[in-house]
Design an enzyme around this catalytic site. Structure first.
Site, PDB file in Angstrom:
ATOM      1  CB  SER A  45       3.354  -6.903   7.920  1.00 56.66           C
ATOM      2  OG  SER A  45       3.381  -6.401   6.846  1.00 56.66           O
ATOM      3  NE  ARG A 101       2.188 -14.302  11.704  1.00 54.94           N
ATOM      4  CZ  ARG A 101       2.560 -13.234  12.442  1.00 54.94           C
ATOM      5  NH1 ARG A 101       2.956 -12.368  11.980  1.00 54.94           N
ATOM      6  NH2 ARG A 101       3.087 -13.907  13.527  1.00 54.94           N
ATOM      7  CG  HIS A 103      -1.536 -13.093   7.157  1.00 53.48           C
ATOM      8  ND1 HIS A 103      -0.402 -13.054   6.505  1.00 53.48           N
ATOM      9  CD2 HIS A 103      -1.232 -12.515   8.253  1.00 53.48           C
ATOM     10  CE1 HIS A 103       0.482 -12.342   7.047  1.00 53.48           C
ATOM     11  NE2 HIS A 103       0.071 -11.862   8.120  1.00 53.48           N
ATOM     12  CD  GLU A 210      -9.190  -4.288  12.126  1.00 51.37           C
ATOM     13  OE1 GLU A 210      -8.477  -3.214  12.219  1.00 51.37           O
ATOM     14  OE2 GLU A 210      -9.090  -5.299  11.568  1.00 51.37           O
ATOM     15  CB  SER A 229      -1.023 -12.166  12.001  1.00 47.75           C
ATOM     16  OG  SER A 229      -0.342 -11.624  13.052  1.00 47.75           O
ATOM     17  CG  ASN A 252      -2.020   1.069  11.913  1.00 47.40           C
ATOM     18  OD1 ASN A 252      -1.408   0.227  11.739  1.00 47.40           O
ATOM     19  ND2 ASN A 252      -3.553   1.183  12.240  1.00 47.40           N
TER      20      ASN A 252
END
Ligand SMILES: O=P(O)(O)O[C@@H]1C[C@H](O)[C@@H](CO)O1
Ligand SMILES: Nc1nc2[nH]cnc2c(=O)[nH]1
Length: 300
Positions: A45, A101, A103, A210, A229, A252
């Site tokens: 990404s 891609r 996911h 999460e 991924s 992050n």
């Protein structure tokens, strides 16, 4: 909204995942005008500008290839570049660079996630470099910094090996994942970029980020990096004998360890790191290409 048909159950195609991969590989080599691709790269990404220092010789859209789906993820493209990686002896290595891609969270099934890697293997690739954007649980590793992946935790609850067996000689489901991220590829990458941290990547299903509790649990399980991924692609790659190098861009602090998370922030951090990622990718691919053992035909 119609639920996309998972690729492994696509009666319209009339093919299993490995036949579809062979068809896509034939279409890819015909469209790119060559069948000597031996290295495949996936851009995570926001990584798209990482190709800026590579010699792109041709480009095709995955929309024109069997079994591929337009990426539904922010910061992902739908092109495949053919790239010449020069080597000191002039032989060089030809690479495929996928700008996006599929996911698992896109709902197309694990076989769709593995389709690109299987297509690259069917096209003749021997090594795959998987890059992604990831959260980090380690103090001091720094946002905007790449890290090498040493191992993975597949926390998706899925496997690309579910379903039909591949054709021989890779017709085993019980794939050994020891050294799934081959140490010699990491050694070569480290030679090209000596100061990269290295750690374990935990792959979640996504698309949600999460909870802080999940990050605490993943950390206790040994994870240093977290994303959504790579882990299924790596399993599929190992099933068909590809060697894997994983590189995460830390975009992050993982949930609960910093501020609120956003997909836009992930892409923005990756875009800001583009100049460094372009140098890193060019240097790492050159180091892999120059390592002849990777590209020699196995002894008969
Ligand atoms: O392909 P990667 O793992 O880099 O993409 C991740 C997963 C989501 O598409 C996005 C979340 O921000 O980054
Ligand atoms: N699941 C997940 N994906 C990411 N992609 C970039 N950062 C993150 C993260 O913290 N968690």
């Amino acid at each position: 909204m119609l639920t996309p048909t998972p690729i492994s159950a696509d009666p319209a195609a009339g093919h299993g995942p490995f036949e579809t991969a062979r068809l896509a590989a034939a279409q890819l080599t015909e469209a790119l005008g060559r069948n000597d691709h031996r290295l495949a790269v996936w851009l995570g990404s926001g990584w798209q500008r990482a190709v800026d220092r590579l010699g792109v010789t041709a480009t095709v859209s995955t929309a024109d290839l069997a079994g591929f789906h337009r990426s539904g993820a922010m910061g992902h493209g739908s092109d495949v570049h053919s790239v010449r990686i020069e080597t000191p002896d002039g032989i060089g290595v030809q690479a495929l660079v996928f700008t996006g891609r599929t996911h698992l969270y896109e709902g197309l099934g694990p076989a769709a996630v593995a389709h690109g890697v299987r297509t690259a293997a069917a096209a003749g690739c021997r090594v795959v470099v998987l890059t992604n954007a990831a959260g980090c649980m380690r103090e001091g590793w720094g946002v905007g910094r790449p890290a090498l992946v040493t191992d993975q935790l597949n926390l998706t609850g899925a496997s690309p090996l579910t379903g039909p067996l591949p054709p021989p000689p890779n017709d085993s489901r019980h794939v050994d994942l020891t050294d799934a991220y081959h140490p010699r590829l990491r050694d070569l990458a480290r030679n090209a970029a000596p100061d990269l941290p290295e750690g374990v990547y935990a792959g979640f299903h996504g698309p949600e980020f999460e909870t802080p509790a999940e990050i605490v649990a993943a950390r206790r399980l040994g994870a240093d990096l977290v994303g959504q991924s790579m882990v299924l692609e790596t399993i599929a790659a190992r099933q068909v004998g590809l060697e894997v190098l994983g590189i995460s861009l830390i975009t992050n602090a993982a949930a609960g360890l910093g501020g609120k998370l956003s997909a836009q922030e992930v892409v923005d951090v990756a875009h800001a790191a583009a100049p460094e990622l372009a140098v890193l990718l060019a240097d790492v691919l050159a180091a892999l290409a120059a390592h002849h053992d990777l590209w020699q035909d196995p002894p008969s």
